[in-house]
Design a protein around this motif. Sequence first.
Motif, PDB file in Angstrom:
ATOM      1  N   GLY A 310       0.813  -1.217   0.000  1.00  0.00           N
ATOM      2  CA  GLY A 310       0.000   0.000   0.000  1.00  0.00           C
ATOM      3  C   GLY A 310       0.840   1.258   0.000  1.00  0.00           C
ATOM      4  N   GLU A 311       0.277   2.312  -0.544  1.00  0.00           N
ATOM      5  CA  GLU A 311       0.994   3.573  -0.635  1.00  0.00           C
ATOM      6  C   GLU A 311       1.040   4.284   0.711  1.00  0.00           C
ATOM      7  N   ALA A 312       2.088   5.046   0.912  1.00  0.00           N
ATOM      8  CA  ALA A 312       2.227   5.812   2.148  1.00  0.00           C
ATOM      9  C   ALA A 312       1.347   7.049   2.116  1.00  0.00           C
ATOM     10  N   LEU A 313       0.866   7.461   3.280  1.00  0.00           N
ATOM     11  CA  LEU A 313       0.160   8.727   3.420  1.00  0.00           C
ATOM     12  C   LEU A 313       1.164   9.775   3.880  1.00  0.00           C
ATOM     13  N   LEU A 314       1.158  10.905   3.224  1.00  0.00           N
ATOM     14  CA  LEU A 314       2.127  11.947   3.527  1.00  0.00           C
ATOM     15  C   LEU A 314       1.500  13.099   4.290  1.00  0.00           C
ATOM     16  N   GLY A 316       3.012  16.999   5.274  1.00  0.00           N
ATOM     17  CA  GLY A 316       4.152  17.899   5.238  1.00  0.00           C
ATOM     18  C   GLY A 316       5.332  17.329   4.494  1.00  0.00           C
ATOM     19  N   GLY A 317       5.055  16.425   3.550  1.00  0.00           N
ATOM     20  CA  GLY A 317       6.114  15.833   2.758  1.00  0.00           C
ATOM     21  C   GLY A 317       6.767  14.611   3.366  1.00  0.00           C
ATOM     22  N   ARG A 318       6.334  14.204   4.548  1.00  0.00           N
ATOM     23  CA  ARG A 318       6.906  13.000   5.150  1.00  0.00           C
ATOM     24  C   ARG A 318       5.814  11.969   5.408  1.00  0.00           C
ATOM     25  N   GLU A 319       6.236  10.721   5.553  1.00  0.00           N
ATOM     26  CA  GLU A 319       5.290   9.626   5.745  1.00  0.00           C
ATOM     27  C   GLU A 319       4.704   9.674   7.148  1.00  0.00           C
ATOM     28  N   VAL A 320       3.365   9.719   7.217  1.00  0.00           N
ATOM     29  CA  VAL A 320       2.686   9.781   8.512  1.00  0.00           C
ATOM     30  C   VAL A 320       1.630   8.689   8.660  1.00  0.00           C
ATOM     31  N   GLY A 321       1.523   7.824   7.677  1.00  0.00           N
ATOM     32  CA  GLY A 321       0.511   6.777   7.760  1.00  0.00           C
ATOM     33  C   GLY A 321       0.530   5.901   6.526  1.00  0.00           C
ATOM     34  N   CYS A 322      -0.496   5.058   6.386  1.00  0.00           N
ATOM     35  CA  CYS A 322      -0.556   4.132   5.252  1.00  0.00           C
ATOM     36  C   CYS A 322      -1.980   3.635   5.054  1.00  0.00           C
ATOM     37  N   VAL A 323      -2.181   2.955   3.940  1.00  0.00           N
ATOM     38  CA  VAL A 323      -3.419   2.216   3.681  1.00  0.00           C
ATOM     39  C   VAL A 323      -3.110   0.758   4.000  1.00  0.00           C
ATOM     40  N   ARG A 324      -3.846   0.169   4.934  1.00  0.00           N
ATOM     41  CA  ARG A 324      -3.531  -1.167   5.414  1.00  0.00           C
ATOM     42  C   ARG A 324      -4.774  -2.053   5.405  1.00  0.00           C
ATOM     43  N   PRO A 325      -4.655  -3.286   4.895  1.00  0.00           N
ATOM     44  CA  PRO A 325      -5.797  -4.204   4.963  1.00  0.00           C
ATOM     45  C   PRO A 325      -6.242  -4.402   6.404  1.00  0.00           C
ATOM     46  N   VAL A 326      -7.506  -4.664   6.611  1.00  0.00           N
ATOM     47  CA  VAL A 326      -8.021  -4.900   7.956  1.00  0.00           C
ATOM     48  C   VAL A 326      -7.362  -6.141   8.542  1.00  0.00           C
ATOM     49  N   ARG A 327      -7.346  -6.211   9.857  1.00  0.00           N
ATOM     50  CA  ARG A 327      -6.624  -7.289  10.556  1.00  0.00           C
ATOM     51  C   ARG A 327      -7.089  -8.681  10.135  1.00  0.00           C
ATOM     52  N   SER A 328      -8.392  -8.844   9.924  1.00  0.00           N
ATOM     53  CA  SER A 328      -8.901 -10.174   9.591  1.00  0.00           C
ATOM     54  C   SER A 328      -8.404 -10.655   8.232  1.00  0.00           C
ATOM     55  N   LEU A 329      -7.963  -9.735   7.381  1.00  0.00           N
ATOM     56  CA  LEU A 329      -7.481 -10.095   6.050  1.00  0.00           C
ATOM     57  C   LEU A 329      -5.987 -10.394   6.060  1.00  0.00           C
ATOM     58  N   GLU A 330      -5.299  -9.981   7.113  1.00  0.00           N
ATOM     59  CA  GLU A 330      -3.852 -10.167   7.177  1.00  0.00           C
ATOM     60  C   GLU A 330      -3.504 -11.521   7.777  1.00  0.00           C
ATOM     61  N   PRO A 331      -2.943 -12.442   6.992  1.00  0.00           N
ATOM     62  CA  PRO A 331      -2.554 -13.748   7.540  1.00  0.00           C
ATOM     63  C   PRO A 331      -1.191 -13.729   8.207  1.00  0.00           C
ATOM     64  N   VAL A 332      -0.502 -12.600   8.105  1.00  0.00           N
ATOM     65  CA  VAL A 332       0.820 -12.466   8.721  1.00  0.00           C
ATOM     66  C   VAL A 332       0.836 -11.216   9.565  1.00  0.00           C
TER      67      VAL A 332
END
Length: 338
Positions: A310-314, A316-332
């Motif tokens: 997923g792409e980073a959320l910026l 002020g020009g720096r990374e402050v977050g992300c788009v992340r699959p929900v926990r139930s979808l993450e097998p790792v």
Amino acid sequence: MYSSSVAAPPMIREPLHAPVAHLIRGGVVEGIHYGSVVVLGADGQVQFQLGDIEAAFYPRSALKPVQAVAMVRAGLPLDGELLSLTAASHSGEERHLAGTRRILELAGVGEDALRNVPDMPFDPVVRDGWVREGRLPSRLAQNCSGKHAAMLYTCVLNDWPLEGYLDPAHPLQQAIAEIVEDLTGQRIAQVTVDGCGAPLFSISLHGLARAAARITSAVPGTPEARVADAMRSHPEMASGAGRDVAALMAAVPGLLAKDGFEGVQVAALPDGRSVAVKIADGANRARVPVAAAALAWAGVDPAVLGEFQGEALLGGGREVGCVRPVRSLEPVVVPACA
């Protein structure tokens, strides 16, 4: 094994989508993408599902590999780059335009026979180049031109009329609809018009995953295997340089992947494991990491999927977050997200 029987059409209803991805900014969930996900095992059984995988929906261009199979079954003799282009949502690069011209030449028809919508190239860089050069929208540059050229070629080979080749009642579209139902294992729920002008068939997300699995696990030399081989060998002809689906096929050996407008993604491995994703709001920023998480659920090594998280959320020009699959979808274990 997959059954060749065809079930009733999926129900047309408001899909019961569920949260599939979170927008995390500074450790807070700022937004939620809803959608649906299905993961099929090599035996065709559902291994994981989230949201509504049985409601009727439009797969958009994710159905193009199925349309290509239908044309090969109807006698289309293409292979390699040109067959990959037949299933493409291409970027409008010169190689895509040249390939489409070649298919038209083989068919013995001109560009004026195309009935897709004139457009500028899909890739922003290529499109900007066209604008600088003063080039105008064309049917050749539109991202579905390879499919349309192949449709014309298929008509020529079968002595079907070129006029009206996009009409759902035309023999070509009837042949395609038959294969859509065969590979998805269900009747078509609704027929409308896609963005390029071709008929668009409504199936279920489950049916789309089944179709992809049948294509990738088919016996070598069959129309299904020919389409899968062409797309996997020439992923950038089915998409374009820098496109995420091409990168995904390069990263995962044997994977066939196809995207579609409005947040649709399908992918399948040679043993029949497959995934299909629909993002309710059509957001690509959710489609890519959710599809990657689904592939991890299907058994793909998460280590090779790192660039698709997923792409980073910026801020002020720096990374402050992300788009992340929900926990139930993450097998790792989910990596940290600011």
